[in-house]
Scaffold this motif. Structure first.
Motif, PDB file in Angstrom:
ATOM      1  N   GLY A 151       0.821  -1.214   0.000  1.00 10.63           N
ATOM      2  CA  GLY A 151       0.000   0.000   0.000  1.00 10.63           C
ATOM      3  C   GLY A 151       0.850   1.256   0.000  1.00 10.63           C
ATOM      4  N   TYR A 152       1.903   1.262   0.788  1.00 11.71           N
ATOM      5  CA  TYR A 152       2.808   2.414   0.815  1.00 11.71           C
ATOM      6  C   TYR A 152       3.527   2.585  -0.523  1.00 11.71           C
ATOM      7  CZ  TYR A 152       2.150   3.057   5.823  1.00 11.71           C
ATOM      8  OH  TYR A 152       1.606   3.307   7.055  1.00 11.71           O
ATOM      9  N   GLY A 157      -0.439   9.465   9.714  1.00 14.14           N
ATOM     10  CA  GLY A 157      -1.214   8.308  10.152  1.00 14.14           C
ATOM     11  C   GLY A 157      -2.038   7.728   9.023  1.00 14.14           C
ATOM     12  N   ASP A 158      -2.752   6.648   9.330  1.00 20.17           N
ATOM     13  CA  ASP A 158      -3.539   5.996   8.284  1.00 20.17           C
ATOM     14  C   ASP A 158      -4.982   5.753   8.725  1.00 20.17           C
ATOM     15  OD1 ASP A 158      -3.156   4.001  10.120  1.00 20.17           O
ATOM     16  OD2 ASP A 158      -2.274   2.573   8.721  1.00 20.17           O
ATOM     17  N   TYR A 159      -5.516   6.663   9.508  1.00 20.14           N
ATOM     18  CA  TYR A 159      -6.857   6.507  10.053  1.00 20.14           C
ATOM     19  C   TYR A 159      -7.915   7.349   9.321  1.00 20.14           C
ATOM     20  CZ  TYR A 159      -5.428  10.818  12.274  1.00 20.14           C
ATOM     21  OH  TYR A 159      -4.958  12.084  12.489  1.00 20.14           O
ATOM     22  N   PRO A 162     -10.089   8.732   5.856  1.00 19.11           N
ATOM     23  CA  PRO A 162     -10.639   8.063   4.674  1.00 19.11           C
ATOM     24  C   PRO A 162      -9.874   8.357   3.379  1.00 19.11           C
ATOM     25  CG  PRO A 162     -12.032   9.900   5.335  1.00 19.11           C
ATOM     26  CD  PRO A 162     -10.976   9.747   6.394  1.00 19.11           C
ATOM     27  N   GLN A 163      -9.020   9.373   3.394  1.00 18.52           N
ATOM     28  CA  GLN A 163      -8.225   9.687   2.209  1.00 18.52           C
ATOM     29  C   GLN A 163      -6.756   9.444   2.496  1.00 18.52           C
ATOM     30  OE1 GLN A 163     -10.114  12.069   3.729  1.00 18.52           O
ATOM     31  NE2 GLN A 163      -8.639  13.478   4.604  1.00 18.52           N
ATOM     32  N   ASP A 164      -6.027   9.043   1.447  1.00 17.49           N
ATOM     33  CA  ASP A 164      -4.586   8.808   1.582  1.00 17.49           C
ATOM     34  C   ASP A 164      -3.781  10.077   1.341  1.00 17.49           C
ATOM     35  OD1 ASP A 164      -4.677   6.017   2.144  1.00 17.49           O
ATOM     36  OD2 ASP A 164      -5.215   5.685   0.056  1.00 17.49           O
ATOM     37  N   CYS A 165      -4.356  10.998   0.564  1.00 16.94           N
ATOM     38  CA  CYS A 165      -3.662  12.259   0.303  1.00 16.94           C
ATOM     39  C   CYS A 165      -4.652  13.301  -0.196  1.00 16.94           C
ATOM     40  CB  CYS A 165      -2.534  12.067  -0.712  1.00 16.94           C
ATOM     41  SG  CYS A 165      -3.077  11.711  -2.385  1.00 16.94           S
ATOM     42  N   ILE A 166      -4.169  14.523  -0.242  1.00 22.47           N
ATOM     43  CA  ILE A 166      -4.916  15.627  -0.837  1.00 22.47           C
ATOM     44  C   ILE A 166      -4.084  16.124  -2.008  1.00 22.47           C
ATOM     45  CG2 ILE A 166      -5.837  17.958  -0.487  1.00 22.47           C
ATOM     46  CD1 ILE A 166      -6.038  17.151   2.545  1.00 22.47           C
ATOM     47  N   VAL A 167      -4.719  16.203  -3.174  1.00 25.12           N
ATOM     48  CA  VAL A 167      -4.057  16.704  -4.375  1.00 25.12           C
ATOM     49  C   VAL A 167      -4.598  18.107  -4.630  1.00 25.12           C
ATOM     50  CG1 VAL A 167      -3.855  16.411  -6.874  1.00 25.12           C
ATOM     51  CG2 VAL A 167      -3.677  14.429  -5.371  1.00 25.12           C
ATOM     52  N   VAL A 168      -3.700  19.037  -4.931  1.00 26.74           N
ATOM     53  CA  VAL A 168      -4.094  20.413  -5.223  1.00 26.74           C
ATOM     54  C   VAL A 168      -3.594  20.758  -6.623  1.00 26.74           C
ATOM     55  CG1 VAL A 168      -3.931  22.830  -4.508  1.00 26.74           C
ATOM     56  CG2 VAL A 168      -3.942  21.011  -2.775  1.00 26.74           C
TER      57      VAL A 168
END
Length: 139
Positions: free
Chosen positions: A10-11, A33-35, A37-43
């Motif tokens: 996953g990483y 952390g991984d708690y 609902p999203q893995d990242c924010i894209v801008v």
């Protein structure tokens, strides 16, 4: 890239997505952390933010044509993704280096998504999102 540790995989998929997004001129921010609902924010260049959930697999399913992904949250009880918290689901077929960038709303509460990147004539529901990086160009 063969590894049995799913957390590690996953990483790897996340880092692959981050690299691809950065190379395309997008900014990527990751929560600690991984708690969430999203893995990242894209801008994007216009400042629009997209909450992204990243999924991946090393190989296709038994028929060598279909890649099937769980698009859920929760460890014990699987729940559909909450599209008020996730905008885009980024799905990676690692063995063929192919991304599907699917609007969360297009998943429509499903628990799994199947894609067919080996079939250029596929009319499957999510095929139109193959390499759909322009999803992040929306102002």
């Amino acid at each position: 890239m063969m590894t049995k540790n799913t957390k590690r995989k996953g990483y790897i998929y996340e880092q692959t997505f981050f690299t691809e997004a950065l190379q395309r001129g997008l900014e990527v921010f990751t929560p600690l952390g991984d708690y969430l609902p999203q893995d990242c924010i894209v801008v994007n260049a216009a400042g629009k933010k997209f909450n992204v959930q990243i999924k991946g697999t090393e190989k296709s399913n038994e028929d060598k044509n279909r890649y099937k992904f769980s698009v859920t949250t929760g460890r014990a009880v699987k729940q559909p993704l909450d599209c008020t918290k996730v905008d885009v689901v980024a799905i990676f077929c690692a063995d063929i280096d192919t991304w599907y960038l699917i609007p969360c709303m297009a998943i429509d509460g499903a628990l799994t998504v199947a894609v067919y990147p080996h079939n250029p004539k596929s009319k499957a529901k999510h095929e139109k999102y193959r390499e759909n990086w322009q999803i992040f160009k929306t102002p």
